[in-house]
Design a protein around this motif. Structure first.
Motif, short mmCIF file in Angstrom:
data_model
loop_
_atom_site.label_atom_id
_atom_site.label_comp_id
_atom_site.label_asym_id
_atom_site.label_seq_id
_atom_site.Cartn_x
_atom_site.Cartn_y
_atom_site.Cartn_z
N TYR A 196 37.01 50.05 45.99
CA TYR A 196 37.48 49.82 47.03
C TYR A 196 36.32 50.04 48.04
N LEU A 197 36.22 48.81 48.77
CA LEU A 197 34.90 48.82 49.62
C LEU A 197 35.40 49.21 51.09
N LYS A 198 36.49 49.04 51.43
CA LYS A 198 36.96 49.44 52.66
C LYS A 198 38.57 49.76 52.67
N GLY B 197 36.27 43.35 42.17
CA GLY B 197 36.55 43.68 40.85
C GLY B 197 36.65 42.31 40.23
N PRO B 198 36.76 42.35 38.77
CA PRO B 198 36.68 40.99 38.06
C PRO B 198 37.73 39.93 38.92
N SER C 52 46.78 49.39 35.29
CA SER C 52 45.93 49.59 34.20
C SER C 52 44.62 49.10 34.65
N TYR C 53 44.42 48.45 35.66
CA TYR C 53 43.10 47.87 35.83
C TYR C 53 42.45 48.86 37.28
N GLN C 54 43.25 49.92 37.50
CA GLN C 54 42.78 50.58 38.45
C GLN C 54 41.28 51.32 38.36
N LEU D 209 50.00 49.12 41.46
CA LEU D 209 51.63 49.27 40.83
C LEU D 209 51.87 48.24 39.63
N GLY D 210 52.63 48.65 39.02
CA GLY D 210 53.18 47.50 37.95
C GLY D 210 52.20 47.21 36.83
#
Length: 498
Positions: free
Chosen positions: A134-136, A86-87, A127-129, A122-123
């Protein structure tokens, strides 16, 4: 390359480095700054691995509601690691505490026996979900299921501690002797017992515990912990009675008469005292255990008999026998047949007592007296006739003919059928006669035998042996039997004289 050429190249490089060095350094710094600006503005993707994210089970009562127990077969799944992309501004600072790994048991796949593991942020990072890939990551939690059943077990009570002296613990009293244990089948297979512990140390009165949850023990003695899947469904109340103890004798009374011709020759009991328990106030009033004669009646018995009696039947309410081996007493009554033996006593063997000096005494006749004795065969066989000491007591007897009682000294266990009376003649001593004695019977003067040829001495004929008979075989008269037909005194006349 010649040495000249190498020198020319080195000289040119020195000029490049040494000419305007400040300007060149500024150019490098500007380039770095521009790279940083470009990177921060564009925020390129970055790949990181986050480790040791704990797995949380959600809706773990889902199977309990169906009376099922589950077991995780891949036990190393308690925590997981994930690789994400991700970023850079987002992923480079993420830690395990920023993630949540959950396995919702409601999502159980019965076909595959598995539950998917879902990972989320979490937390503030939640918001960045959608910006993270998810690579692994782990995908599955593998489970095995078994039925939860209810089984009834007996409750065992174990007491701990030592009571005060002279006190014992009675049988524990439970409000319910059984409880239901709810557990998986595999747990039931390991249960050895279900029990309750109660401390009675130094107790002198009943000990009670209320609302006790029994403990589950395995077959090897360890405690099986209760959980959502393993539980005892009820509690119990337990009371351990504490009794005062006392040792008391057992007294047995025999009543009744044996059948005619039989006697009791022995009474034995297998225990003469027992330990009893109860309240101290009651036991202080008990000195012995009296077994009445109705329980041991020998009425009309003609053989030995054992009487087995329950001691508790002769104890007051609230009192018991402490030792189970002492709950009964066996009374053995030995009964044997009474035999009869007739003995002949010559008048010369009878002594006279208390003869006045002014009187002479003689027997009315010299006929022998027959007496009939009764007793057990062993007693009659061991009877020594020389110890009978027959005699008559002439105290207070006046002149004339009198029937006087014959006294016999008999050993224990031997009796004489009836009293025997002998006719005695008492007269005043005349001048020249010495009173106070018995006139000996007249006997013929001994004659000198003529000499005869010597012959082998003949063996004397032994007297006939006295036979023992049962009372039923031979009844004897109450008065002495006087031999001969020419008795000078009739018995009836003698009795009248008496």
């Amino acid at each position: 390359m010649t040495k000249l050429h190498r020198n020319e190249i080195t000289t040119k490089l020195k000029r490049i480095i040494t000419i305007n060095p400040i300007l060149k350094l500024v150019a490098v710094l500007i380039a770095i700054l521009l790279w940083i600006v470009v990177v921060n503005v564009s925020d390129p993707d970055y790949i990181v691995t986050v480790r040791s994210i704990p797995v949380e089970l959600v809706n773990d009562s889902f199977f309990l509601d169906q009376d099922k127990a589950y077991d995780i077969t891949n036990q190393d799944i308690s925590s997981v690691s994930v690789t994400i992309k991700g970023p850079r501004s987002i992923v480079e600072n993420l830690e395990a505490s920023d993630f949540q790994a959950t396995a919702n048991l409601k999502n159980f796949d019965s076909t595959a026996s598995s539950v998917p593991i879902e990972i989320s942020l979490l937390g503030l990072y939640s918001s960045y979900q959608n910006q993270i890939e998810y690579l692994k990551r782990p995908y599955t939690l593998w489970l095995s299921l078994e039925d939860i059943t209810e089984v009834t077990y007996d409750v065992q009570v174990e007491t701990r501690g030592t009571l005060e002296d002279a006190y014992i613990a009675g049988k524990p009293i439970l409000s319910s002797s059984k409880v239901v244990v709810k557990a998986p089948l595999s747990v039931h297979e390991t249960i050895g017992k279900v029990g309750v512990h109660i401390n009675i140390d130094n107790a002198a009165e009943d000990v009670t515990l209320s609302g006790v949850t029994p403990v589950i023990y395995s077959t090897v003695g360890g405690v099986i912990s209760t959980s959502k899947e393993v539980s005892v469904l009820s509690t119990v109340d337990v009371t351990v009675p504490v009794y005062y103890t006392k040792t008391v004798p057992v007294m047995v009374e025999i009543t009744g008469e044996c059948a005619a011709g039989y006697e009791v020759t022995g009474v034995a009991q297998d225990k003469n005292e027992v330990l009893i328990h109860g309240s101290k106030q009651v036991l202080d009033l008990i000195d012995n255990i009296a077994i009445n004669g109705e329980s041991v009646s020998i009425e009309d018995l003609a053989e030995s008999k054992d009487f087995v009696l329950n001691i508790a039947d002769y104890l007051p309410e609230g009192v018991g026998v402490s030792n189970t081996l002492d709950e009964t007493v066996t009374v053995s009554v030995t009964i044997e047949s009474v035999m009869q033996k007739t003995i002949t006593i010559s008048k010369s063997e009878i002594m006279c007592a208390n003869v006045p000096k002014e009187y002479l005494v003689e027997f009315a006749d010299e006929n022998a007296v027959r007496i009939t004795l009764r007793g057990l065969k062993a007693d009659l066989d061991s009877l020594d006739e020389e110890m009978l000491n027959p005699y008559v007591d002439l105290e207070n007897i006046g002149v004339g003919s009198s029937a006087v009682k014959l006294n016999i000294t008999l050993p224990e266990g031997v009796t004489m059928d009836d009293e025997i009376y002998i006719v005695m003649v008492i007269k005043e001593a005349e001048s020249g006669e010495v009173g106070g004695g018995v006139t000996p019977p007249e006997t013929e003067e001994p004659t000198t035998p003529q000499e005869e040829p010597t012959t082998p001495e003949e063996e004397p004929t032994p007297p006939p042996e006295e036979e023992l008979t049962t009372p039923q075989e031979n009844e004897v008269s109450a008065l002495s039997d006087v031999s001969g037909e020419n008795d000078e005194h009739d018995v009836s006349e003698v009795m009248q004289t008496v």
